[in-house]
Design a protein around this motif. Structure first.
Motif, mmCIF file in Angstrom:
data_model
loop_
_atom_site.group_PDB
_atom_site.id
_atom_site.type_symbol
_atom_site.label_atom_id
_atom_site.label_comp_id
_atom_site.label_asym_id
_atom_site.label_seq_id
_atom_site.Cartn_x
_atom_site.Cartn_y
_atom_site.Cartn_z
ATOM 1 N N GLY A 60 33.009 0.226 -27.265
ATOM 2 C CA GLY A 60 31.700 0.864 -27.074
ATOM 3 C C GLY A 60 31.779 2.290 -26.549
ATOM 4 N N LEU A 61 32.968 2.876 -26.523
ATOM 5 C CA LEU A 61 33.101 4.243 -26.010
ATOM 6 C C LEU A 61 32.967 5.253 -27.151
ATOM 7 C CD1 LEU A 61 36.220 3.815 -23.697
ATOM 8 C CD2 LEU A 61 33.837 3.964 -22.986
ATOM 9 N N LEU A 106 32.565 -5.007 -29.813
ATOM 10 C CA LEU A 106 32.412 -3.560 -29.580
ATOM 11 C C LEU A 106 33.652 -2.757 -29.983
ATOM 12 C CD1 LEU A 106 30.553 -3.225 -26.178
ATOM 13 C CD2 LEU A 106 29.736 -2.594 -28.431
ATOM 14 N N LYS A 107 33.421 -1.703 -30.725
ATOM 15 C CA LYS A 107 34.529 -0.823 -31.123
ATOM 16 C C LYS A 107 34.277 0.573 -30.555
ATOM 17 C CE LYS A 107 36.337 -3.949 -33.818
ATOM 18 N NZ LYS A 107 37.439 -4.735 -33.267
ATOM 19 N N ASN A 108 35.355 1.298 -30.338
ATOM 20 C CA ASN A 108 35.223 2.674 -29.870
ATOM 21 C C ASN A 108 35.055 3.619 -31.058
ATOM 22 O OD1 ASN A 108 35.679 2.086 -27.087
ATOM 23 N ND2 ASN A 108 37.845 1.806 -27.567
ATOM 24 N N GLU A 109 34.308 4.688 -30.799
ATOM 25 C CA GLU A 109 34.188 5.744 -31.823
ATOM 26 C C GLU A 109 35.014 6.936 -31.346
ATOM 27 O OE1 GLU A 109 30.119 6.836 -32.503
ATOM 28 O OE2 GLU A 109 29.500 4.735 -32.528
ATOM 29 N N ILE A 110 36.077 7.230 -32.064
ATOM 30 C CA ILE A 110 36.933 8.359 -31.675
ATOM 31 C C ILE A 110 36.846 9.435 -32.766
ATOM 32 C CG2 ILE A 110 39.271 9.102 -31.087
ATOM 33 C CD1 ILE A 110 39.862 6.254 -30.176
ATOM 34 N N ALA A 111 36.393 10.623 -32.368
ATOM 35 C CA ALA A 111 36.227 11.692 -33.358
ATOM 36 C C ALA A 111 36.867 12.976 -32.845
ATOM 37 C CB ALA A 111 34.745 11.927 -33.606
ATOM 38 N N VAL A 112 37.451 13.713 -33.750
ATOM 39 C CA VAL A 112 38.043 15.005 -33.379
ATOM 40 C C VAL A 112 36.980 16.087 -33.609
ATOM 41 C CG1 VAL A 112 39.886 16.665 -33.845
ATOM 42 C CG2 VAL A 112 40.346 14.205 -34.004
ATOM 43 N N ILE A 113 36.776 16.898 -32.598
ATOM 44 C CA ILE A 113 35.739 17.940 -32.676
ATOM 45 C C ILE A 113 36.114 18.972 -33.751
ATOM 46 C CG2 ILE A 113 34.596 19.783 -31.364
ATOM 47 C CD1 ILE A 113 35.344 18.081 -28.840
ATOM 48 N N THR A 146 23.495 -2.624 -21.454
ATOM 49 C CA THR A 146 24.891 -2.302 -21.726
ATOM 50 C C THR A 146 25.738 -3.467 -21.227
ATOM 51 O OG1 THR A 146 25.321 -1.286 -19.597
ATOM 52 C CG2 THR A 146 24.441 0.150 -21.325
ATOM 53 N N ILE A 147 26.966 -3.470 -21.668
ATOM 54 C CA ILE A 147 27.855 -4.559 -21.268
ATOM 55 C C ILE A 147 28.090 -4.541 -19.753
ATOM 56 C CG2 ILE A 147 30.044 -3.355 -21.654
ATOM 57 C CD1 ILE A 147 30.899 -6.057 -22.994
ATOM 58 N N ASN A 148 28.157 -3.317 -19.190
ATOM 59 C CA ASN A 148 28.343 -3.230 -17.738
ATOM 60 C C ASN A 148 27.137 -3.775 -16.991
ATOM 61 O OD1 ASN A 148 30.914 -2.204 -17.780
ATOM 62 N ND2 ASN A 148 30.237 -0.082 -17.878
ATOM 63 N N GLN A 149 25.943 -3.530 -17.552
ATOM 64 C CA GLN A 149 24.736 -4.076 -16.924
ATOM 65 C C GLN A 149 24.771 -5.606 -16.988
ATOM 66 O OE1 GLN A 149 21.937 -1.877 -19.326
ATOM 67 N NE2 GLN A 149 21.295 -0.616 -17.597
ATOM 68 N N LEU A 173 32.206 -8.014 -25.998
ATOM 69 C CA LEU A 173 33.563 -7.479 -25.809
ATOM 70 C C LEU A 173 34.401 -7.618 -27.067
ATOM 71 C CD1 LEU A 173 34.483 -8.614 -22.194
ATOM 72 C CD2 LEU A 173 34.162 -6.311 -22.995
ATOM 73 N N THR A 220 37.484 14.282 -29.222
ATOM 74 C CA THR A 220 38.785 14.891 -28.934
ATOM 75 C C THR A 220 38.791 16.370 -29.338
ATOM 76 O OG1 THR A 220 39.854 12.785 -29.352
ATOM 77 C CG2 THR A 220 41.266 14.722 -29.355
ATOM 78 N N ILE A 251 34.394 8.732 -27.972
ATOM 79 C CA ILE A 251 35.431 9.661 -27.515
ATOM 80 C C ILE A 251 35.470 10.872 -28.443
ATOM 81 C CG2 ILE A 251 37.907 9.935 -27.103
ATOM 82 C CD1 ILE A 251 37.997 6.925 -26.490
ATOM 83 N N ILE A 274 28.445 -11.566 -23.152
ATOM 84 C CA ILE A 274 29.469 -10.595 -22.740
ATOM 85 C C ILE A 274 30.729 -10.788 -23.587
ATOM 86 C CG2 ILE A 274 31.052 -9.973 -20.856
ATOM 87 C CD1 ILE A 274 28.667 -10.633 -18.940
ATOM 88 N N GLU A 275 31.094 -12.050 -23.767
ATOM 89 C CA GLU A 275 32.292 -12.352 -24.552
ATOM 90 C C GLU A 275 32.133 -11.831 -25.981
ATOM 91 O OE1 GLU A 275 33.370 -16.438 -24.239
ATOM 92 O OE2 GLU A 275 34.856 -16.261 -25.829
ATOM 93 N N LEU A 280 37.091 -10.821 -19.341
ATOM 94 C CA LEU A 280 36.771 -12.138 -19.915
ATOM 95 C C LEU A 280 37.263 -13.245 -18.989
ATOM 96 C CD1 LEU A 280 37.500 -11.636 -23.715
ATOM 97 C CD2 LEU A 280 35.326 -12.237 -22.669
#
Lengths: 65, 407
Positions: free
Chosen positions: B158-159, A51-58, A5-8, A48, B163, B161, A44-45, B263
């Motif tokens: 990378g999250l 990487l995109k976030n996945e946002i979904a409504v339940i 992972t990026i944090n690792q 960063l 909702t 989420i 890492i660069e 960064l």
């Protein structure tokens, strides 16, 4: 081997760069360590930036029990 | 048409059915008066407005906020005619309205929950590390939710989420938020739950002072962060949560690292490592130079020492050689001088010897004999032979007549 992972990767980079200030530092290993740190920083660069976030409504109605 | 005729109970039932049909769920707002709890089970109070009054009743377990006379509340309930013929409003839910009542209810409930330790710092859990799955409870159409998403996307990637869309104001909001909390706790793998809602009036935000909601947040197995209203808005949900963000945007900042800052840190770390590396090289180079200089100085000193020693030896040797040469020279001079003397002696002797010989030869010179009056006869001395007789001034020819021996 599972993908790091990026944090690792960030933690690994911290460890690598801290090595340069540690008592374990030696010129013999410094070039290899420095190359590894630069490679990791580049990864890492790129991570960063890509990487995109996945946002979904339940799909559930919370107005009902 | 014949008028309907009911028994009392039938009439009461008909009235209640009609009321249920006409007002299945009604909100009535008023000021609480004559509040009392009977037998530890039943709540009675009146809702007043000027000279008008409405009797209200509810089971105690349904009362989720502390009530006091004078508080302004909105009551959800149903009108009902009791079997004693008294009109009553059966309350199902009560919420304070108006800043004063909200504040009063809030303070009373806050005191109660604080006494139970629900706000204790020891109960607060840290945010999970390596956060990748987040549950959000909010109204998806709210500006606060949009701000939250925007900032999260700007700061990190990378999250995953999820909702839960719920109401975030009004009497129904607490129950919906509670259901969403239960859903995340029972049916999801999220590591953190964020309850967010943008700014609003005290009435808008009062749903977050619901006791049941506060207890559900406290009971959540998953850490909860809240971002409700603005910095100045404090709710019981905020107090009981593991972490409080001042706004939805602030929650986004609290739960995500800033990739721009990371960064910069990564770049700084690399620069720092390179600088340290170069510094180490410089130190090593200086050390080598130091050793080299030391070696050079040492060698120079040794060479100088050897040179001095050698010079001394040469000087000493030169002295010795000179001394020997002087001695030899002196001896040679002596020898030459001796030889010269010997040679001169010998030469003189020879000269003397030669001079005697010369004298002797000179004495043998025939001219000298001729001068003395003698003559020289040359030729064979035999009778009849002719000879020459040489004098100082003349040469005569003669014939030998006879020869006789001299005694």
């Amino acid at each position: 081997m599972p993908k790091k992972t990026i944090n690792q990767k960030i933690a690994e980079l911290d460890e690598l760069t801290n090595w340069f200030y540690s008592e374990d530092f030696s010129l013999d290993q410094a070039t290899e360590k420095y190359k590894a740190a630069v490679k990791l920083a580049k990864e890492i660069e790129e991570d960063l930036k890509s990487l995109k976030n996945e946002i979904a409504v339940i799909d559930k109605d919370f107005t009902k029990e | 048409m014949e008028e309907p005729r009911f028994s009392v109970s039938e009439f009461i039932d008909v009235v209640n059915q009609t009321l249920d049909y006409a007002y299945p769920s009604t909100l009535v707002e008023g000021e609480v008066s004559e509040f009392k709890i009977n037998q530890g089970k039943w709540v009675f109070f009146n809702l007043k407005e000027d000279d008008n009054s409405l009797s209200c009743f509810m089971p105690l377990f349904q009362l989720k906020i502390p009530l006091e006379d004078g508080m302004k509340v909105v009551v959800r309930g149903r009108p009902k005619l009791t079997k004693w013929g008294k009109f009553s409003f059966t309350a199902q839910q009560i919420m304070p309205v108006g800043e004063g009542s909200i504040k009063k209810a809030y303070e009373m409930l806050k005191k109660k929950l604080a006494a139970e330790g629900l706000f204790d710092a020891a109960r607060k859990r840290p945010l999970p590390r390596d956060l990748t799955k987040i549950g959000v409870i909010s109204s998806t159409g709210a500006a606060g939710y949009a701000d939250f998403c925007k900032i999260v996307n700007a700061r990190w990637g990378g999250l995953k989420i999820q909702t839960a869309h719920t109401q975030v104001q009004g009497m129904d909001a607490p129950a919906q938020i509670i259901r969403a909390l239960k859903y995340f706790n029972e049916k999801s793998e999220v590591q953190l739950i964020a309850i967010i809602r943008g700014g609003g009036s005290a009435d808008d935000l009062s749903c977050f002072n619901d006791e049941a909601l506060a207890r559900e947040i406290a009971a959540s197995k998953i850490p909860v962060i809240t971002g409700i209203g603005h910095e100045v808005d404090e709710s019981l949900a905020d107090l009981v949560a593991d972490l409080r963000g001042s706004t939805p945007s602030n929650v986004a900042e609290l739960i995500t690292p800033d990739k721009t800052a990371i960064l910069a840190t990564v770049s700084q770390n690399i620069k720092s490592a390179r600088s340290q590396f170069c510094q180490a090289l410089i130190i090593s180079y200086d050390t080598l130079n130091h050793y080299r200089d030391n070696l050079k100085d040492g060698l120079k000193a040794k060479l100088s020492q050897a040179d001095t020693h050698l010079s001394e030896q040469i000087t000493r040797l030169n002295g010795t050689i000179l001394q020997h040469l002087n001695t030899l020279s002196s001896h040679a001079a002596d020898a030459v001088s001796g030889a010269r003397r010997t040679l001169l002696t010998k030469l003189n002797a020879e000269i003397e010897k030669n001079e005697s010989a010369i004298k002797m030869v000179e004495r043998l010179n025939p001219e000298l004999v001729l001068k003395q009056g003698y003559s020289i006869i040359s030729g064979k001395l035999a009778p009849g032979e002719n000879v020459e007789i040489t004098t100082l001034n003349q040469i005569a020819s003669a014939e030998i007549k006879a020869i006789k021996e001299r005694k």
